[in-house]
Structure formats: structure tokens, C-alpha cells
Motif scaffolding. Structure first.
Motif, short mmCIF file in Angstrom:
data_model
loop_
_atom_site.label_atom_id
_atom_site.label_comp_id
_atom_site.label_asym_id
_atom_site.label_seq_id
_atom_site.Cartn_x
_atom_site.Cartn_y
_atom_site.Cartn_z
N ALA A 1 -10.26 -41.61 5.91
CA ALA A 1 -11.49 -42.25 5.43
C ALA A 1 -12.45 -41.16 5.01
CB ALA A 1 -12.11 -43.10 6.53
N TRP A 2 -13.20 -41.40 3.93
CA TRP A 2 -14.13 -40.41 3.39
C TRP A 2 -15.54 -40.63 3.89
CZ3 TRP A 2 -12.09 -36.34 1.01
CH2 TRP A 2 -10.80 -36.46 0.48
N SER A 3 -16.27 -39.54 4.08
CA SER A 3 -17.69 -39.63 4.40
C SER A 3 -18.42 -40.23 3.21
CB SER A 3 -18.26 -38.25 4.73
OG SER A 3 -18.14 -37.38 3.62
N PRO A 4 -19.60 -40.84 3.41
CA PRO A 4 -20.31 -41.50 2.31
C PRO A 4 -20.61 -40.59 1.13
CG PRO A 4 -21.22 -42.19 4.40
CD PRO A 4 -20.26 -41.08 4.72
N ASN A 5 -20.75 -39.28 1.36
CA ASN A 5 -21.01 -38.36 0.23
C ASN A 5 -19.73 -37.73 -0.31
OD1 ASN A 5 -20.34 -36.53 2.22
ND2 ASN A 5 -22.33 -35.49 2.25
N GLY A 6 -18.58 -38.08 0.25
CA GLY A 6 -17.31 -37.57 -0.23
C GLY A 6 -17.01 -36.14 0.14
N ALA A 7 -17.84 -35.53 0.99
CA ALA A 7 -17.68 -34.11 1.31
C ALA A 7 -16.61 -33.86 2.37
CB ALA A 7 -19.00 -33.52 1.78
N LYS A 8 -16.33 -34.86 3.22
CA LYS A 8 -15.38 -34.68 4.31
C LYS A 8 -14.45 -35.88 4.41
CE LYS A 8 -17.00 -30.76 6.04
NZ LYS A 8 -16.18 -29.53 6.20
N ALA A 9 -13.24 -35.63 4.90
CA ALA A 9 -12.28 -36.68 5.20
C ALA A 9 -12.07 -36.73 6.70
CB ALA A 9 -10.96 -36.41 4.50
N ALA A 10 -12.04 -37.91 7.26
CA ALA A 10 -11.69 -38.10 8.67
C ALA A 10 -10.33 -38.79 8.73
CB ALA A 10 -12.74 -38.95 9.39
N PHE A 11 -9.52 -38.40 9.72
CA PHE A 11 -8.18 -38.98 9.81
C PHE A 11 -7.60 -38.73 11.19
CE2 PHE A 11 -7.96 -34.72 8.04
CZ PHE A 11 -6.97 -34.09 8.78
N ILE A 12 -6.50 -39.39 11.49
CA ILE A 12 -5.74 -39.17 12.70
C ILE A 12 -4.59 -38.23 12.35
CG2 ILE A 12 -4.49 -40.22 14.60
CD1 ILE A 12 -7.44 -41.06 14.38
N GLY B 1 -1.11 -35.64 13.30
CA GLY B 1 0.21 -35.91 13.85
C GLY B 1 0.27 -35.90 15.36
N SER B 2 -0.74 -35.30 16.00
CA SER B 2 -0.80 -35.29 17.47
C SER B 2 -1.64 -36.43 18.01
CB SER B 2 -1.39 -33.95 17.94
OG SER B 2 -0.57 -32.87 17.54
N GLY B 3 -2.15 -37.28 17.12
CA GLY B 3 -2.96 -38.42 17.53
C GLY B 3 -4.41 -38.09 17.72
N ASN B 4 -4.83 -36.87 17.32
CA ASN B 4 -6.23 -36.47 17.44
C ASN B 4 -7.05 -36.98 16.26
OD1 ASN B 4 -5.49 -34.86 19.72
ND2 ASN B 4 -4.87 -33.21 18.33
N LEU B 5 -8.37 -37.01 16.44
CA LEU B 5 -9.29 -37.36 15.37
C LEU B 5 -9.80 -36.07 14.74
CD1 LEU B 5 -11.06 -39.39 13.80
CD2 LEU B 5 -12.71 -39.25 15.69
N ASP B 6 -9.50 -35.89 13.45
CA ASP B 6 -9.85 -34.67 12.72
C ASP B 6 -10.79 -34.97 11.56
OD1 ASP B 6 -7.91 -33.62 14.37
OD2 ASP B 6 -6.54 -33.01 12.77
N ILE B 7 -11.50 -33.93 11.11
CA ILE B 7 -12.15 -33.96 9.81
C ILE B 7 -11.73 -32.72 9.05
CG2 ILE B 7 -14.14 -35.32 10.60
CD1 ILE B 7 -15.78 -32.72 10.52
N ALA B 8 -11.79 -32.80 7.72
CA ALA B 8 -11.40 -31.67 6.88
C ALA B 8 -12.08 -31.80 5.54
CB ALA B 8 -9.88 -31.62 6.70
N ASN B 9 -12.07 -30.70 4.78
CA ASN B 9 -12.56 -30.71 3.41
C ASN B 9 -11.60 -31.48 2.52
OD1 ASN B 9 -14.77 -29.03 4.10
ND2 ASN B 9 -13.48 -27.21 3.92
N PRO B 10 -12.04 -31.87 1.32
CA PRO B 10 -11.17 -32.65 0.43
C PRO B 10 -9.87 -31.96 0.02
CG PRO B 10 -13.46 -32.85 -0.26
CD PRO B 10 -13.43 -31.79 0.80
N ASP B 11 -9.81 -30.61 0.14
CA ASP B 11 -8.57 -29.92 -0.18
C ASP B 11 -7.73 -29.64 1.06
OD1 ASP B 11 -10.04 -27.97 1.07
OD2 ASP B 11 -9.96 -26.51 -0.58
N GLY B 12 -8.15 -30.20 2.20
CA GLY B 12 -7.40 -30.04 3.44
C GLY B 12 -7.82 -28.84 4.27
N SER B 13 -8.68 -27.99 3.73
CA SER B 13 -9.12 -26.81 4.45
C SER B 13 -10.22 -27.16 5.45
CB SER B 13 -9.63 -25.75 3.48
OG SER B 13 -10.82 -26.21 2.83
#
Length: 302
Positions: free
Chosen positions: A67-78, A80-92
């Protein structure tokens, strides 16, 4: 009471009054890039690669329920270990916002972002809400999006007083937040219903209608959801501002339409099917159009 609060309170009151009302009745992916107002369609499917505007982006870890933040700057996701992560749009720049303690299934994070309202004494919010299943019981949790290995808390769920005001505390899944005021919707697997939650000036909520997999429109005036009709999953939309009217957007479905999501301008929905992803006008004036054969959870990056 603010105009905003009156509007939501009215919507919740009407929803409570009509609760239970039945409705009558990868490779070769097409480019899904659109205008800035419309957003860029992305699809996550549990692999490392996220389809963004028709191009695969390697996030370095398995990505589920992005799911994307409202400004599109970050992605949140689950991950492979079941953790809650955020990352930049290029995965970094990946950060583990909350580490799964083990033996829990976390799913479907959504961003709850609001500005500070000094007039009403309401602080700014920048949270991630998600569903957590532990020992077979699902609850909604939240954690600050700025946390690092933060500890999620159980999300408060209070209903309006009076008949129909009780809100189930367990069995809640598929949260989705939108708009400027922290409003969210979610589904309950035990009641097979969609609920609305608002906590702008005070936390209140109510059952809306029968259905699952809800998504709140960007202006938080409509909710799209899934309901089984005549042997297939259909996509329907409920309009809070016009008497909670419900319209079937896929009345002639010959396949299952699931997991709908709104474009940032509120004019288009992206929907999952067994053979890929389709888009359709949110006002019901058009037919589903297949945009990619990639099967997964669609989301729009603003």
C-alpha cells in the motif's frame, strides 16, 4: 461540531438504520502508467518483484499486500518473514516498522495520515493500520509509520450508542484508510459485513452493509466492496452522501471480481480477477478493461 464530523455522523446513522439491507438483485503486461492525477497502477503478489506502471521493480524481499502512502513517497507491505516494512518506491531504504513476534499472520496494511488540527485539539497522525491474526483470532492493530521495530497496539473500535451500536472486537480484517480525517473501513469475517471507523473528533463507528474487502474513496464519501451475487464475486459501491445508495458495478459478472482499489482521483477502480487485473469507471458507466495478466493485489501510487 465540525461539518466533517456532522457528515460522518450522518453517514454512520443512516448506515446503522439500513444495516442488513440486501442488494436487489508478468510478462506481456500492458503499461498501466496514467496521468499524475490518476496515479500509477502497481501490483504485488508475494514475490520480490512489484509491477509498477508495467515495469518490474525488485524490492529485495518478498512483498505482500503493498500500500502506498498518500503522497506516494513510501510503500508499506508485509515481507517474507511476516514483518511490517516500509520502503522507497524503488525498493531501497527498507525499514522494519514492526517485527512479527512469530506465529502471527499480518496482512493488508493501510496508511492513516492526517494533519494537525489546532482548532479542535487533534494531533497529526502518521500510522499504519493492519490486520493481525493470532491463534486463529483476527484484530486490527496500528503502529507509527516512523517506528523502527515498533510495538503495534490494538486499534480502538467503538460504536454509536443505541441499537446496532455494538462493534465486534475480533474477526476484523482488510482495513483501508483514506481522506484527510483518518476515516477507515474494514470487514468482519464473522458478520460478513463492512464497517466504518472515524476518530477525527471522537472515535465512532458502525456497520455499513454486507460485504468484504472494502476500500474507502479518496474523498471518503464512498466505499467500494465485494459481495457474492448469483455465484460470482461482484464489486459494489456505497455512496454515503446520497442516502447510502448501493450500486453494482459488475452486474453482468461471469468471473470473480475481488480486491478493488481506488485511483487517487476517485474516477477509476482497479480490480483483481483470476486472469489478471482490470480497471473500470467508479461511477458504473463503463465495463471492466483488462490492463495486465499479472495476478495480485492492485494499488495506485499517487
Amino acid at each position: 461540531m465540525t461539518t466533517r464530523t456532522r457528515t460522518i455522523a450522518a453517514a454512520i446513522a443512516v448506515a446503522a438504520a439500513v444495516t442488513g439491507t440486501a442488494l436487489l438483485g508478468a510478462s506481456g503486461a500492458a503499461s498501466a502508467a496514467t496521468s499524475a492525477a490518476h496515479g500509477t497502477l502497481t501490483i504485488s503478489n508475494g514475490t520480490r518483484n512489484v509491477l509498477i506502471g508495467g515495469h518490474k521493480v525488485d524490492f529485495g524481499v518478498p512483498v505482500r499486500d503493498l500500500a502506498w502512502s498518500p503522497n506516494g513517497a513510501k510503500a508499506a507491505f508485509i515481507d517474507g518473514s511476516g514483518n511490517l516494512d516500509i520502503a522507497n518506491p524503488d525498493g531501497s531504504g527498507r525499514v522494519v516498522v514492526a517485527k512479527n513476534p512469530g506465529n502471527q499472520n499480518w496482512s493488508h496494511p493501510t496508511w492513516q495520515v492526517t494533519a494537525k488540527d489546532s482548532q479542535n485539539g487533534i494531533p497529526a497522525k502518521d500510522n499504519l493500520i493492519f490486520a493481525a491474526r493470532d491463534k486463529g483470532v483476527s484484530r486490527l492493530k496500528y503502529v507509527s509509520a516512523k517506528a523502527v521495530h515498533g510495538t503495534p497496539k490494538t486499534l480502538s473500535l467503538y460504536g454509536d450508542p443505541g441499537p446496532g451500536g455494538a462493534i465486534p472486537q475480533t474477526g476484523n480484517v482488510w482495513p483501508n484508510a483514506a481522506g484527510q480525517y483518518g476515516t477507515s473501513v474494514y470487514a468482519n469475517v464473522d458478520t460478513d459485513a463492512v464497517y466504518i471507523r472515524d476518530d477525527y473528533t471522537r472515535q465512532q463507528g458502525s456497520k455499513l452493509t454486507k460485504g468484504s474487502q472494502p476500500a474507502l474513496s479518496p474523498n471518503d464519501e464512498e466505499v467500494v466492496f465485494v459481495r457474492s451475487v448469483a455465484g460470482h464475486d461482484h464489486v459494489l459501491v456505497e455512496d454515503f452522501m446520497h442516502g447510502n445508495h448501493i450500486k453494482d458495478l459488475t452486474p453482468h459478472a461471469t468471473t470473480d471480481y475481488t480486491e478493488p482499489t481506488w485511483s487517487p482521483d476517485g474516477k477509476t477502480l482497479a480490480v483483481r480477477t483470476p486472469s489478471g487485473t482490470v480497471t473500470l469507471p467508479s461511477d458504473g458507466t463503463g465495463h471492466p478493461t483488462k490492463v495486465t495478466s499479472t495476478v495480485g493485489l492492485a494499488a495506485y501510487r499517487p
